[in-house]
Motif scaffolding. Structure first.
Motif, PDB file in Angstrom:
ATOM      1  N   GLN A 354       5.054   4.097 -28.414  1.00  0.00           N
ATOM      2  CA  GLN A 354       5.079   2.856 -27.633  1.00  0.00           C
ATOM      3  C   GLN A 354       5.451   1.719 -28.574  1.00  0.00           C
ATOM      4  OE1 GLN A 354       4.582   2.173 -24.339  1.00  0.00           O
ATOM      5  NE2 GLN A 354       4.457   4.368 -23.899  1.00  0.00           N
ATOM      6  N   GLY A 355       6.581   1.072 -28.335  1.00  0.00           N
ATOM      7  CA  GLY A 355       6.998   0.007 -29.238  1.00  0.00           C
ATOM      8  C   GLY A 355       8.182  -0.752 -28.683  1.00  0.00           C
ATOM      9  N   ASP A 356       8.781  -1.555 -29.559  1.00  0.00           N
ATOM     10  CA  ASP A 356       9.945  -2.377 -29.220  1.00  0.00           C
ATOM     11  C   ASP A 356      11.133  -1.790 -29.964  1.00  0.00           C
ATOM     12  OD1 ASP A 356      11.952  -4.380 -29.163  1.00  0.00           O
ATOM     13  OD2 ASP A 356      10.436  -5.908 -28.774  1.00  0.00           O
ATOM     14  N   ALA A 357      12.084  -1.225 -29.243  1.00  0.00           N
ATOM     15  CA  ALA A 357      13.218  -0.541 -29.866  1.00  0.00           C
ATOM     16  C   ALA A 357      14.048  -1.497 -30.713  1.00  0.00           C
ATOM     17  CB  ALA A 357      14.080   0.115 -28.786  1.00  0.00           C
ATOM     18  N   ASP A 358      14.277  -2.720 -30.211  1.00  0.00           N
ATOM     19  CA  ASP A 358      15.101  -3.670 -30.960  1.00  0.00           C
ATOM     20  C   ASP A 358      14.435  -4.040 -32.283  1.00  0.00           C
ATOM     21  OD1 ASP A 358      16.989  -3.653 -28.962  1.00  0.00           O
ATOM     22  OD2 ASP A 358      16.129  -5.393 -27.920  1.00  0.00           O
ATOM     23  N   ARG A 359      13.096  -4.233 -32.257  1.00  0.00           N
ATOM     24  CA  ARG A 359      12.405  -4.606 -33.486  1.00  0.00           C
ATOM     25  C   ARG A 359      12.356  -3.435 -34.467  1.00  0.00           C
ATOM     26  NH1 ARG A 359      12.717  -9.906 -34.145  1.00  0.00           N
ATOM     27  NH2 ARG A 359      11.854 -11.051 -32.375  1.00  0.00           N
ATOM     28  N   ILE A 360      12.211  -2.220 -33.959  1.00  0.00           N
ATOM     29  CA  ILE A 360      12.220  -1.057 -34.855  1.00  0.00           C
ATOM     30  C   ILE A 360      13.587  -0.924 -35.520  1.00  0.00           C
ATOM     31  CG2 ILE A 360      12.020   1.450 -34.950  1.00  0.00           C
ATOM     32  CD1 ILE A 360       9.969   1.290 -32.723  1.00  0.00           C
ATOM     33  N   LYS A 361      14.654  -1.155 -34.763  1.00  0.00           N
ATOM     34  CA  LYS A 361      15.995  -1.113 -35.357  1.00  0.00           C
ATOM     35  C   LYS A 361      16.154  -2.220 -36.399  1.00  0.00           C
ATOM     36  CE  LYS A 361      20.917  -1.317 -34.246  1.00  0.00           C
ATOM     37  NZ  LYS A 361      21.944  -1.451 -33.185  1.00  0.00           N
ATOM     38  N   GLN A 362      15.638  -3.424 -36.090  1.00  0.00           N
ATOM     39  CA  GLN A 362      15.693  -4.511 -37.064  1.00  0.00           C
ATOM     40  C   GLN A 362      14.948  -4.134 -38.340  1.00  0.00           C
ATOM     41  OE1 GLN A 362      13.796  -8.117 -35.756  1.00  0.00           O
ATOM     42  NE2 GLN A 362      14.670  -9.366 -37.396  1.00  0.00           N
ATOM     43  N   LEU A 363      13.802  -3.488 -38.195  1.00  0.00           N
ATOM     44  CA  LEU A 363      13.038  -3.034 -39.349  1.00  0.00           C
ATOM     45  C   LEU A 363      13.862  -2.078 -40.211  1.00  0.00           C
ATOM     46  CD1 LEU A 363      10.396  -2.316 -40.961  1.00  0.00           C
ATOM     47  CD2 LEU A 363       9.909  -0.668 -39.134  1.00  0.00           C
ATOM     48  N   LEU A 364      14.494  -1.100 -39.566  1.00  0.00           N
ATOM     49  CA  LEU A 364      15.290  -0.128 -40.314  1.00  0.00           C
ATOM     50  C   LEU A 364      16.488  -0.779 -41.003  1.00  0.00           C
ATOM     51  CD1 LEU A 364      15.221   2.789 -37.727  1.00  0.00           C
ATOM     52  CD2 LEU A 364      14.070   2.736 -39.947  1.00  0.00           C
ATOM     53  N   LEU A 365      17.149  -1.717 -40.329  1.00  0.00           N
ATOM     54  CA  LEU A 365      18.312  -2.388 -40.927  1.00  0.00           C
ATOM     55  C   LEU A 365      17.897  -3.242 -42.122  1.00  0.00           C
ATOM     56  CD1 LEU A 365      20.404  -3.377 -37.771  1.00  0.00           C
ATOM     57  CD2 LEU A 365      20.868  -1.565 -39.440  1.00  0.00           C
ATOM     58  N   ILE A 366      16.709  -3.846 -42.047  1.00  0.00           N
ATOM     59  CA  ILE A 366      16.228  -4.628 -43.199  1.00  0.00           C
ATOM     60  C   ILE A 366      16.033  -3.720 -44.402  1.00  0.00           C
ATOM     61  CG2 ILE A 366      14.241  -5.907 -44.087  1.00  0.00           C
ATOM     62  CD1 ILE A 366      13.915  -7.132 -41.306  1.00  0.00           C
ATOM     63  N   LEU A 367      15.369  -2.588 -44.177  1.00  0.00           N
ATOM     64  CA  LEU A 367      15.099  -1.671 -45.287  1.00  0.00           C
ATOM     65  C   LEU A 367      16.399  -1.064 -45.818  1.00  0.00           C
ATOM     66  CD1 LEU A 367      11.923   0.158 -43.908  1.00  0.00           C
ATOM     67  CD2 LEU A 367      12.045  -1.847 -45.394  1.00  0.00           C
ATOM     68  N   LEU A 368      17.317  -0.676 -44.912  1.00  0.00           N
ATOM     69  CA  LEU A 368      18.590  -0.100 -45.357  1.00  0.00           C
ATOM     70  C   LEU A 368      19.454  -1.133 -46.052  1.00  0.00           C
ATOM     71  CD1 LEU A 368      19.376   2.108 -42.238  1.00  0.00           C
ATOM     72  CD2 LEU A 368      18.812   2.917 -44.537  1.00  0.00           C
ATOM     73  N   ASP A 369      19.444  -2.374 -45.567  1.00  0.00           N
ATOM     74  CA  ASP A 369      20.238  -3.441 -46.195  1.00  0.00           C
ATOM     75  C   ASP A 369      19.746  -3.701 -47.613  1.00  0.00           C
ATOM     76  OD1 ASP A 369      22.222  -5.679 -46.029  1.00  0.00           O
ATOM     77  OD2 ASP A 369      20.400  -6.875 -46.297  1.00  0.00           O
ATOM     78  N   ASN A 370      18.423  -3.725 -47.802  1.00  0.00           N
ATOM     79  CA  ASN A 370      17.892  -3.907 -49.152  1.00  0.00           C
ATOM     80  C   ASN A 370      18.299  -2.747 -50.055  1.00  0.00           C
ATOM     81  OD1 ASN A 370      16.667  -6.346 -48.740  1.00  0.00           O
ATOM     82  ND2 ASN A 370      14.617  -5.522 -48.423  1.00  0.00           N
ATOM     83  N   ALA A 371      18.205  -1.527 -49.505  1.00  0.00           N
ATOM     84  CA  ALA A 371      18.575  -0.365 -50.315  1.00  0.00           C
ATOM     85  C   ALA A 371      20.050  -0.422 -50.720  1.00  0.00           C
ATOM     86  CB  ALA A 371      18.286   0.911 -49.542  1.00  0.00           C
ATOM     87  N   ILE A 372      20.931  -0.835 -49.809  1.00  0.00           N
ATOM     88  CA  ILE A 372      22.366  -0.929 -50.119  1.00  0.00           C
ATOM     89  C   ILE A 372      22.631  -2.008 -51.157  1.00  0.00           C
ATOM     90  CG2 ILE A 372      24.612  -1.553 -49.143  1.00  0.00           C
ATOM     91  CD1 ILE A 372      23.695  -0.191 -46.538  1.00  0.00           C
ATOM     92  N   LYS A 373      21.933  -3.146 -51.041  1.00  0.00           N
ATOM     93  CA  LYS A 373      22.174  -4.256 -51.963  1.00  0.00           C
ATOM     94  C   LYS A 373      21.792  -3.898 -53.394  1.00  0.00           C
ATOM     95  CE  LYS A 373      21.569  -8.049 -48.666  1.00  0.00           C
ATOM     96  NZ  LYS A 373      20.676  -9.158 -48.234  1.00  0.00           N
ATOM     97  N   TYR A 374      20.731  -3.157 -53.558  1.00  0.00           N
ATOM     98  CA  TYR A 374      20.203  -2.932 -54.899  1.00  0.00           C
ATOM     99  C   TYR A 374      20.437  -1.505 -55.396  1.00  0.00           C
ATOM    100  CZ  TYR A 374      18.084  -7.287 -53.554  1.00  0.00           C
ATOM    101  OH  TYR A 374      17.889  -8.557 -53.116  1.00  0.00           O
ATOM    102  N   THR A 375      21.321  -0.794 -54.738  1.00  0.00           N
ATOM    103  CA  THR A 375      21.734   0.519 -55.208  1.00  0.00           C
ATOM    104  C   THR A 375      23.215   0.446 -55.581  1.00  0.00           C
ATOM    105  OG1 THR A 375      20.152   1.642 -53.758  1.00  0.00           O
ATOM    106  CG2 THR A 375      21.962   2.970 -54.623  1.00  0.00           C
TER     107      THR A 375
END
Length: 482
Positions: A354-375
């Motif tokens: 039970q959750g908010d799909a848009d916010r979960i996607k935003q969460l994943l994009l934040i984590l993936l964006d950080n990983a891309i920037k610093y890798t």
């Protein structure tokens, strides 16, 4: 203190009245009993009139006895009789009430009147003291002397008892007033001592409100409830001070972050205005830089709006979400943002929460964006989703520069960037991880970061699920991801 004094006054008043009532009624009724017994004994024996003095002595009360004939004439009396004149017929015609006052009448009677005794009581005053009188008619073949019908009259002086009762009233009044004064003074002292910490709290709160100095604290001594209140007040002040300083820092950092892209945009636009003859390549470069800064400014404003909604307590709209489908969507979008890094999706298990799909996607994009920037290019980024007993466990692991141990406790602070590499990021806002933590907390989950310099970073997010297990369509999502 005022209420306590009022209650004590009522208690003292009622207690004094009850004490006086029982004491006075007991003594006055003891005299009435003695008079009744003496008159009854005299009337019962026609020869008893010769022994009046002996009868009075047996009662243990100072009294005198008289014998009257049927016409109300005095027939016999004691030699030392100093009582006032009495007409027994008048007493019988108009009997009087008890010798005590109103308050003693509230107490229960202790006099037991023998059966078959008739007569009437009266109270007389001879100018010096009161006298208690009992008239007992003799209804037989002869009066108390054996000559005919008549009356036996018993009289007792009340002067000594009245004086004693007056002294008792004064004593009760004095002791009651003294006790009330002591009680009120004691309550005043106790209340003042007990409320002194409250006064300090009030003064401290007033001083803090006037000076706006949140670093001040209240002195808390002892272990009573007021000391606990002072300690709680200090904790509240510390919390408010921390929140105030964080707010100041946030406003300062937000102002700085907003000023940088605005300065770059205005600089490039001013250059184009002042130098219309710039070569087309330089004009395009200035416009591209202005566009990049405008995009950064837009992202920053969007992040600030998200945090403002978080601070305002705006809840998420939660419904059933297929997390594996959201993960696949975010993975496909992040793969387009990669700059030479290898993105891997492993594992991808079907999970519904039970959750908010848009916010979960935003969460994943934040984590993936950080990983891309610093890798760096050629590095590896792994996104995974596991079903842990109905909970969704998301992991984003990279082989990037990592985060120093000293910076790990601060990565969720707003506008914080770990040095050295992250402080040089020109496109970030420093708000991604705070927003990610807010999204996780809104879902009732947890987020943890494990990182070391040069060894990469792993972010683990756990979102509580519905326990529904696998969902339809998850197999297709897995196949598409592979």
């Amino acid at each position: 203190m005022v209420w306590f004094g009022a209650v004590m006054a009522v208690v003292v008043l009622v207690g004094s009245m009850a004490s006086y009532a029982f004491h006075a009624r007991a003594h006055y009724e003891a005299i009435d009993r003695a008079l009744l017994n003496a008159a009854a004994a005299t009337a019962a024996d026609p020869a008893a009139s010769a022994h009046l003095g002996h009868l009075t002595a047996r009662q243990g009360v100072a009294m005198t006895l008289r014998v009257y004939d049927a016409g109300g004439q005095l027939v016999q009396r004691l030699p030392d009789d100093a009582a006032p004149a009495v007409d027994p017929r008048v007493v019988l015609a108009r009997p009087a009430g008890p010798a005590y006052g109103f308050f003693p009448g509230l107490a229960p009677s202790i006099v037991d009147v023998p059966q078959g005794i008739t007569g009437a009581f009266a109270t007389l005053h001879d100018g010096h003291q009161r006298w208690r009188v009992f008239v007992h008619p003799v209804e037989r073949g002869g009066d108390a002397t054996g000559a005919g019908p008549g009356y036996v009259v018993a009289l007792a002086p009340l002067g000594g008892l009245d004086a004693s009762m007056a002294d008792f009233r004064v004593l009760l009044t004095g002791l009651g007033a003294l006790g009330l004064v002591v009680a009120v003074a004691g309550s005043w002292a106790v209340a003042g001592s007990a409320l002194r910490p409250v006064a300090r709290l009030t003064e401290a709160a007033r001083a803090i409100a006037a000076s706006r100095d949140l670093s001040r604290r209240v002195q808390a001594a002892g272990r009573d409830e007021l000391a606990m209140l002072a300690a709680t007040f200090n904790e509240m002040l510390e919390s408010i001070e921390t929140a105030y300083r964080l707010q100041q820092r946030f406003v300062s950092d937000a102002s700085h972050e907003l000023r940088a892209p605005l300065t770059a945009i205005l600089g490039n636009l001013d250059l184009l205005r002042r130098r219309p003859d710039l070569p087309p390549e330089e004009q395009a470069q200035a416009l591209e830089e202005a566009r990049r800064e405008a995009e950064r400014l837009s992202r920053l404003v969007a992040d600030l709006l998200a945090l403002a909604r978080a601070d305002a307590g705006v809840p998420l709209v939660r419904k059933a979400v297929d997390v594996d489908a959201v993960v696949l969507d975010a993975f496909q979008e992040a793969r387009r943002l990669a700059k030479g890094q290898q993105l891997v999706l492993d594992p991808l298990e079907p999970v519904r929460i039970q959750g908010d799909a848009d916010r979960i996607k935003q969460l994943l994009l934040i984590l993936l964006d950080n990983a891309i920037k610093y890798t760096p290019a050629g590095g590896r980024i792994v996104l995974g989703l596991q079903d842990a007993g109905g909970d969704a466990v998301l992991t984003v692991a990279d082989t990037g520069v990592g985060i120093p141990a000293a910076d790990l406790p601060h990565v969720f602070e707003r506008f914080y960037r770990a040095d050295p590499a992250r402080s040089r990021d020109p496109g970030g806002t420093g708000l991604g991880l705070p927003i990610a933590r807010w999204i996780v907390e809104q879902h009732g989950g947890s987020i943890a970061i494990d990182s070391a310099p040069g060894q990469g970073t792993t972010v683990t997010v756990r979102l509580p699920g519905t326990g529904a297990g696998a969902v339809q369509g998850a197999g297709a999502a897995t196949a598409a991801a592979s």
